[in-house]
Scaffold this motif. Structure first.
Motif, mmCIF file in Angstrom:
data_model
loop_
_atom_site.group_PDB
_atom_site.id
_atom_site.type_symbol
_atom_site.label_atom_id
_atom_site.label_comp_id
_atom_site.label_asym_id
_atom_site.label_seq_id
_atom_site.Cartn_x
_atom_site.Cartn_y
_atom_site.Cartn_z
ATOM 1 N N ASP A 107 4.255 13.717 -2.915
ATOM 2 C CA ASP A 107 3.187 14.713 -2.778
ATOM 3 C C ASP A 107 1.865 14.267 -3.403
ATOM 4 O O ASP A 107 0.891 15.004 -3.345
ATOM 5 C CB ASP A 107 3.592 16.080 -3.352
ATOM 6 N N GLN A 108 1.819 13.091 -3.994
ATOM 7 C CA GLN A 108 0.579 12.572 -4.579
ATOM 8 C C GLN A 108 0.056 11.451 -3.688
ATOM 9 O O GLN A 108 0.822 10.602 -3.237
ATOM 10 C CB GLN A 108 0.837 11.995 -5.984
ATOM 11 N N TYR A 109 -1.246 11.448 -3.447
ATOM 12 C CA TYR A 109 -1.845 10.342 -2.704
ATOM 13 C C TYR A 109 -1.959 9.131 -3.628
ATOM 14 O O TYR A 109 -2.453 9.253 -4.740
ATOM 15 C CB TYR A 109 -3.210 10.727 -2.150
ATOM 16 N N ILE A 110 -1.500 7.987 -3.144
ATOM 17 C CA ILE A 110 -1.541 6.746 -3.915
ATOM 18 C C ILE A 110 -2.576 5.834 -3.245
ATOM 19 O O ILE A 110 -2.515 5.603 -2.036
ATOM 20 C CB ILE A 110 -0.164 6.039 -3.935
ATOM 21 N N SER A 111 -3.501 5.329 -4.041
ATOM 22 C CA SER A 111 -4.601 4.522 -3.495
ATOM 23 C C SER A 111 -4.100 3.190 -2.951
ATOM 24 O O SER A 111 -3.040 2.695 -3.332
ATOM 25 C CB SER A 111 -5.654 4.268 -4.573
ATOM 26 N N HIS A 112 -4.917 2.617 -2.065
ATOM 27 C CA HIS A 112 -4.602 1.296 -1.511
ATOM 28 C C HIS A 112 -4.415 0.286 -2.637
ATOM 29 O O HIS A 112 -3.497 -0.539 -2.591
ATOM 30 C CB HIS A 112 -5.736 0.816 -0.598
ATOM 31 N N ARG A 113 -5.262 0.339 -3.637
ATOM 32 C CA ARG A 113 -5.198 -0.627 -4.741
ATOM 33 C C ARG A 113 -3.872 -0.500 -5.499
ATOM 34 O O ARG A 113 -3.232 -1.495 -5.818
ATOM 35 C CB ARG A 113 -6.369 -0.433 -5.701
ATOM 36 N N GLU A 114 -3.448 0.734 -5.777
ATOM 37 C CA GLU A 114 -2.175 0.929 -6.483
ATOM 38 C C GLU A 114 -1.003 0.419 -5.649
ATOM 39 O O GLU A 114 -0.064 -0.175 -6.186
ATOM 40 C CB GLU A 114 -1.960 2.403 -6.815
ATOM 41 N N LEU A 115 -1.059 0.660 -4.341
ATOM 42 C CA LEU A 115 0.011 0.189 -3.469
ATOM 43 C C LEU A 115 0.027 -1.339 -3.405
ATOM 44 O O LEU A 115 1.097 -1.956 -3.414
ATOM 45 C CB LEU A 115 -0.139 0.788 -2.068
ATOM 46 N N ALA A 116 -1.157 -1.943 -3.370
ATOM 47 C CA ALA A 116 -1.247 -3.404 -3.355
ATOM 48 C C ALA A 116 -0.693 -3.977 -4.658
ATOM 49 O O ALA A 116 0.018 -4.985 -4.647
ATOM 50 C CB ALA A 116 -2.691 -3.840 -3.143
ATOM 51 N N ASN A 117 -1.005 -3.334 -5.770
ATOM 52 C CA ASN A 117 -0.477 -3.786 -7.064
ATOM 53 C C ASN A 117 1.043 -3.660 -7.108
ATOM 54 O O ASN A 117 1.733 -4.544 -7.608
ATOM 55 C CB ASN A 117 -1.107 -3.011 -8.215
ATOM 56 N N ALA A 118 1.554 -2.550 -6.601
ATOM 57 C CA ALA A 118 3.006 -2.341 -6.601
ATOM 58 C C ALA A 118 3.722 -3.395 -5.765
ATOM 59 O O ALA A 118 4.810 -3.842 -6.116
ATOM 60 C CB ALA A 118 3.337 -0.946 -6.078
ATOM 61 N N ALA A 119 3.100 -3.803 -4.664
ATOM 62 C CA ALA A 119 3.706 -4.793 -3.777
ATOM 63 C C ALA A 119 3.387 -6.223 -4.199
ATOM 64 O O ALA A 119 3.877 -7.168 -3.594
ATOM 65 C CB ALA A 119 3.235 -4.566 -2.347
ATOM 66 N N GLU A 120 2.556 -6.354 -5.233
ATOM 67 C CA GLU A 120 2.147 -7.668 -5.732
ATOM 68 C C GLU A 120 1.520 -8.516 -4.640
ATOM 69 O O GLU A 120 1.832 -9.697 -4.463
ATOM 70 C CB GLU A 120 3.344 -8.392 -6.356
ATOM 71 N N LEU A 121 0.614 -7.898 -3.883
ATOM 72 C CA LEU A 121 -0.073 -8.619 -2.816
ATOM 73 C C LEU A 121 -1.119 -9.560 -3.399
ATOM 74 O O LEU A 121 -1.810 -9.217 -4.346
ATOM 75 C CB LEU A 121 -0.776 -7.643 -1.867
ATOM 76 N N ARG A 122 -1.230 -10.720 -2.818
ATOM 77 C CA ARG A 122 -2.270 -11.655 -3.242
ATOM 78 C C ARG A 122 -3.633 -11.191 -2.763
ATOM 79 O O ARG A 122 -4.642 -11.504 -3.356
ATOM 80 C CB ARG A 122 -1.985 -13.044 -2.671
#
Length: 156
Positions: free
Chosen positions: A89-104
């Protein structure tokens, strides 16, 4: 001078995207090899795992052990989905999702592509891709969809 910095930045971003593509290809290949060796869980183990996941006991553990892989996104797609499940129910920012996925390459375009592949895979497995909702530079899942999404991860 500033134009050279811009070009360097763009080249670096393109190289990061290329590295992500290579990593994804390797993950897809390893998934294919892993699928040939995988041993399916018996019904009792699967039921117990589902119940524990629904109670939230293993969401963190899954990310530390061998992750299932979502087609076209690999482990990074699962990490993105797990991050969304951490705060329903919380919107998660693109940056947080990228950090969680450890994207380069933590660009919003990269996250959009991952989310698109996650939705496509959900649809392929018989779930609704619309369970992952779009916000302003962010995504979320609703708490009523958590159980279905955990089941989806288990069935990968």
């Amino acid at each position: 001078m500033p134009e050279e910095n811009l070009i360097d930045t763009q080249v670096k971003a393109l190289l990061d995207l290329a590295m992500d593509a290579v990593a994804q290809a390797r993950m897809l290949m390893s998934r294919q090899i892993h699928a040939q060796r995988a041993v399916p869980l018996d019904e009792t183990s699967l039921t117990t795992l589902k119940q524990e996941l629904i109670r939230g006991r293993y969401l963190g553990l899954i990310t530390q052990q061998s992750l299932p892989r979502i087609p076209k996104t690999g482990e990074k797609g699962v990490k993105i989905l797990l991050r969304l499940l951490d705060d329903p129910d919380q919107y998660i920012s693109h940056r947080e999702l990228a950090n969680a996925a450890e994207l380069r390459s933590p660009t919003s375009d990269a996250i959009k592509v991952y989310i698109c592949h996650i939705r496509d895979c959900l649809d392929e497995f018989g779930y609704s891709g619309s369970m992952v909702e779009t916000g302003l530079h962010s995504y979320r899942v609703r708490s009523e969809n958590v159980e279905c999404l955990i089941e989806f991860i288990i069935n990968l």
